[in-house]
Design a protein around this motif. Sequence first.
Motif, mmCIF file in Angstrom:
data_model
loop_
_atom_site.group_PDB
_atom_site.id
_atom_site.type_symbol
_atom_site.label_atom_id
_atom_site.label_comp_id
_atom_site.label_asym_id
_atom_site.label_seq_id
_atom_site.Cartn_x
_atom_site.Cartn_y
_atom_site.Cartn_z
ATOM 1 N N ASN A 1 50.614 64.008 49.944
ATOM 2 C CA ASN A 1 50.324 63.029 50.987
ATOM 3 C C ASN A 1 50.074 61.635 50.437
ATOM 4 O O ASN A 1 49.729 60.715 51.190
ATOM 5 N N ASP B 1 47.684 60.236 48.724
ATOM 6 C CA ASP B 1 46.363 59.608 48.664
ATOM 7 C C ASP B 1 46.178 58.959 47.299
ATOM 8 O O ASP B 1 45.407 58.012 47.138
ATOM 9 N N GLY C 1 47.637 55.606 51.673
ATOM 10 C CA GLY C 1 48.158 56.951 51.878
ATOM 11 C C GLY C 1 49.674 57.016 51.942
ATOM 12 O O GLY C 1 50.240 58.012 52.410
#
Length: 258
Positions: A35, A37, A70
């Motif tokens: 994802n 991050d 993100g």
Amino acid sequence: MNCNLKALALRTATLLIASCASVQAQETGASFVENFDSLDMKQWFVSDGWNNGGHQNCTWSKDLVRVEGGRLILGFEERQMKDRAYACGEIQTRKRYGYGTYEARMKAASGSGFNSAFFSYIGETDKQPHDEIDFEVLGKNEGQVQVNQYIGGKGGNEKLVPVEGGADRKFNDYAFVWQKDRLRYYLNGRLVHEVTDPAKIPQHPQKIFASLWGSDTLKDWMGAFAYKGPNRMEVDRIAYTAPGEKCLFPESVTCATN
């Protein structure tokens, strides 16, 4: 052969098969969802300091790969690097992956002469035959995405798929399900292309890539290169799901296809 020798031979064969299966398992990566991050450098390798050939007008630069809010940002900008006047961004997995479901949620760059790509690839640099499975948004027409695959270096399997609303204006979900005897391409959860000819389906485990690059020479394919300032491609998610495993996130096509 007596019973003891038969038993020994059977046990040896069993161990050999198990050993081969273990090696194969080690050669291919496990399921994951990225994802962004952060950028896990154990998972990802950032291309830096080279290009893919004369057709590419930019040099890969680690400075044009970053994570922001993100999302993975792959950039393109005017900057002299070696013999190229532009620099561009690419990431690739360190491990190879075999049959399974490959997915990316991304927003393509805009502009003629650019290529925003999510794909799997293996080739000569890894001492393997050139196998590849592609999603490529060609900036000359951001309303389409091209799917294609290479088998032993042979391509010619292109198909253009409409992207409603434009691949550069919003995030879209791209996925392919790769099996030994079938390859399916999905756009926003909808099946858009299927390949069942074994001669047109790659067989070798591959690395997973996301890249943004440009070309001055591939005008017929990508359009005439038109640089209007720094450009970017954004990737919200990349995932791989091994065959037989449950879906890893709600939007995954495996939730509907398994």
